[in-house]
Write an enzyme that holds these catalytic residues in place. Structure first.
Site, PDB file in Angstrom:
ATOM      1  N   SER A 108      -0.245   2.681  -1.451  1.00 14.64           N
ATOM      2  CA  SER A 108       0.010   1.395  -2.097  1.00 14.64           C
ATOM      3  C   SER A 108       1.456   0.956  -1.909  1.00 14.64           C
ATOM      4  CB  SER A 108      -0.288   1.541  -3.592  1.00 14.64           C
ATOM      5  OG  SER A 108       0.231   0.454  -4.323  1.00 14.64           O
ATOM      6  N   TYR A 131       1.338  -5.813  -0.631  1.00 15.93           N
ATOM      7  CA  TYR A 131       1.376  -6.951  -1.548  1.00 15.93           C
ATOM      8  C   TYR A 131       2.399  -7.925  -0.997  1.00 15.93           C
ATOM      9  CZ  TYR A 131      -1.260  -4.869  -5.380  1.00 15.93           C
ATOM     10  OH  TYR A 131      -2.246  -4.336  -6.167  1.00 15.93           O
ATOM     11  N   THR A 157      -3.759  -6.970   0.351  1.00 16.59           N
ATOM     12  CA  THR A 157      -4.503  -7.255  -0.881  1.00 16.59           C
ATOM     13  C   THR A 157      -4.378  -8.732  -1.213  1.00 16.59           C
ATOM     14  OG1 THR A 157      -4.147  -5.038  -1.733  1.00 16.59           O
ATOM     15  CG2 THR A 157      -4.683  -6.729  -3.349  1.00 16.59           C
ATOM     16  N   LYS A 253      -8.314  -7.081   1.624  1.00 17.02           N
ATOM     17  CA  LYS A 253      -8.932  -6.489   0.430  1.00 17.02           C
ATOM     18  C   LYS A 253      -8.941  -7.476  -0.733  1.00 17.02           C
ATOM     19  CE  LYS A 253      -8.318  -2.551  -2.710  1.00 17.02           C
ATOM     20  NZ  LYS A 253      -7.558  -3.149  -3.808  1.00 17.02           N
ATOM     21  N   HIS A 277     -10.677  -5.482  -7.475  1.00 13.83           N
ATOM     22  CA  HIS A 277      -9.486  -4.710  -7.857  1.00 13.83           C
ATOM     23  C   HIS A 277      -9.813  -3.739  -8.993  1.00 13.83           C
ATOM     24  CE1 HIS A 277      -5.105  -5.005  -6.829  1.00 13.83           C
ATOM     25  NE2 HIS A 277      -5.034  -4.165  -7.829  1.00 13.83           N
TER      26      HIS A 277
END
Ligand code: GLV
Length: 386
Positions: A108, A131, A157, A253, A277
């Site tokens: 992440s 992100y 994402t 995603k 999520h």
């Protein structure tokens, strides 16, 4: 003698005892009423598998590919923020367990161990989840860092431009590292494995960010920081720009709607992840397994469809494959393992799911996981259907 660990639920129970409440509840929670979070798991129970008998069930294989990469089973580790707070050095341990199991690990953006750190301390290329933040130079540098670290895919994402509120995080005052309030000290003190691990590592803050974003030396509450930094203007043109800068395998995603799936397919990305999520964003959204069939029907012939949300067993994996997913991502299922027993716990979570997947596939009369399709599902009389 302690009871053997036979299912992911056993790992969850152990993790709850061993991980400080603020981090356990960060993982084991959803947005607002948590209705979507619960539906993700619950809706799998409305899907029935088709039992077949007296077929040769020998010589089975779970091997397949995900995003062009050979994997020993169609299960990857999902990106999870603060994994290194579930257990010291959590991202490195999970990456190692995934590599040993022959499945993909996704790091992440909001990890504790940095991209470079995971690359140096694990032995297989991993996927990096991105992100998009307002500081686009930082984003460009992150993409370049993932490239230099040899990441095998970028997972962008799309469902967290604004963060959904998770009541537990607000109540717990979630920060990484935790603020040493009296309540936190009392909670951590009775979890000696956790704090002994944390004292033994330097990795205690958001490794990809601290020291890399201008002006950010100290990360306060995750929610306050994301509210300030995450870019609410993110759109499909940005996706194309990121695709071009990255130049490698791209996974989008957070797709739940067939129209968004269509737009995602038009970007030329390699895969999408049908996801809400983990029920942490739009409370009231459809569960991932309920959303999957329409998305797979709309774009499944043009782009690889993956899914996450609510997977706690191999039976769940088969159901997702039967609805058109090429593979799944597990988040909480491995995070519970990590919190419970570190690297060995992640390995255990993967072994449990692998065994369940293998035996379930056999009992459905199949020998190759790539044969799972809509016919693997039973069609119950409407009176018994969900
Ligand atoms: C971030 O990815 C979160 O869901 O907390």
């Amino acid at each position: 003698m302690a009871q053997p660990i036979t299912c992911v639920e056993d790992l969850r129970v152990l993790a709850k005892r061993r991980v400080p409440r603020m981090f356990y509840e960060y993982a084991d929670g959803g947005a607002w009423s948590e209705s979507t979070y619960r539906a993700n798991e619950a809706d799998f129970r409305h899907v029935y598998l088709r039992q077949r008998v007296a077929v040769d069930m020998s010589n089975r294989t779970l091997a397949t590919t995900m995003v062009g990469q050979p994997v020993t089973m169609p299960v990857a580790l999902a990106p999870v923020g603060l994994t290194g707070m579930q257990h010291a050095d959590g991202e490195i341990l999970a990456a190692r367990a995934a590599a040993a199991a022959g499945v993909a690990f996704t790091l992440s953006t909001m990890s504790i161990c940095s991209i470079e750190d995971v690359a140096e301390n694990s032995n297989a290329p991993f996927w990096f989840q991105l992100y998009v933040m307002k500081d686009r130079e930082f984003i460009d540098r992150l993409i370049d860092r993932a490239k230099s670290a040899g990441c095998a895919a970028l997972m962008l994402t799309l469902d967290l431009q604004i963060m959904g509120q998770r009541h537990k995080d607000v109540k717990n005052g979630l920060t990484a590292p935790p603020r040493l309030t009296l309540a936190n000290i009392a909670n951590i003190a009775v979890r000696p494995r956790w704090w002994a691990g944390m004292l033994g590592t330097k990795r205690r803050a958001f490794g990809n960010i601290v020291g890399h974003v201008k002006g950010v030396t100290d990360m306060r509450a995750l929610s306050a920081w994301t509210a300030e930094q995450f870019d609410p203007t993110l759109n499909w043109d940005d996706v194309k720009r990121i695709r071009d800068r990255w130049g490698g395998k791209l996974i989008l995603k957070g797709i739940l709607d067939p129209i968004d799936a269509e737009l995602a397919a038009q970007t030329g990305a390699d895969a999408i992840v049908v996801s809400n999520h983990g029920g942490r964003q739009l409370d009231g959204a459809m569960s991932s397994i309920a959303a999957l069939p329409a998305v797979a029907r709309a774009v499944g012939s043009r782009i690889e469809v993956l899914m996450d949300g609510g997977i706690r067993s191999g039976q769940d994996v088969i159901k997702a494959l039967a609805f058109g997913a090429k593979g799944v991502l597990i988040g909480r299922a491995y995070v519970y393992g990590l919190g419970a027993m570190g690297e060995a716990g992640v390995t255990r979570a993967l072994e449990i799911i692998r065994k369940e997947l293998d035996v379930t596939m056999a009992l459905c009369g199949l020998r190759d996981v790539r044969q799972v399709n809509a016919d693997t599902l039973a069609k119950p009389h409407p009176q018994f259907a969900a």
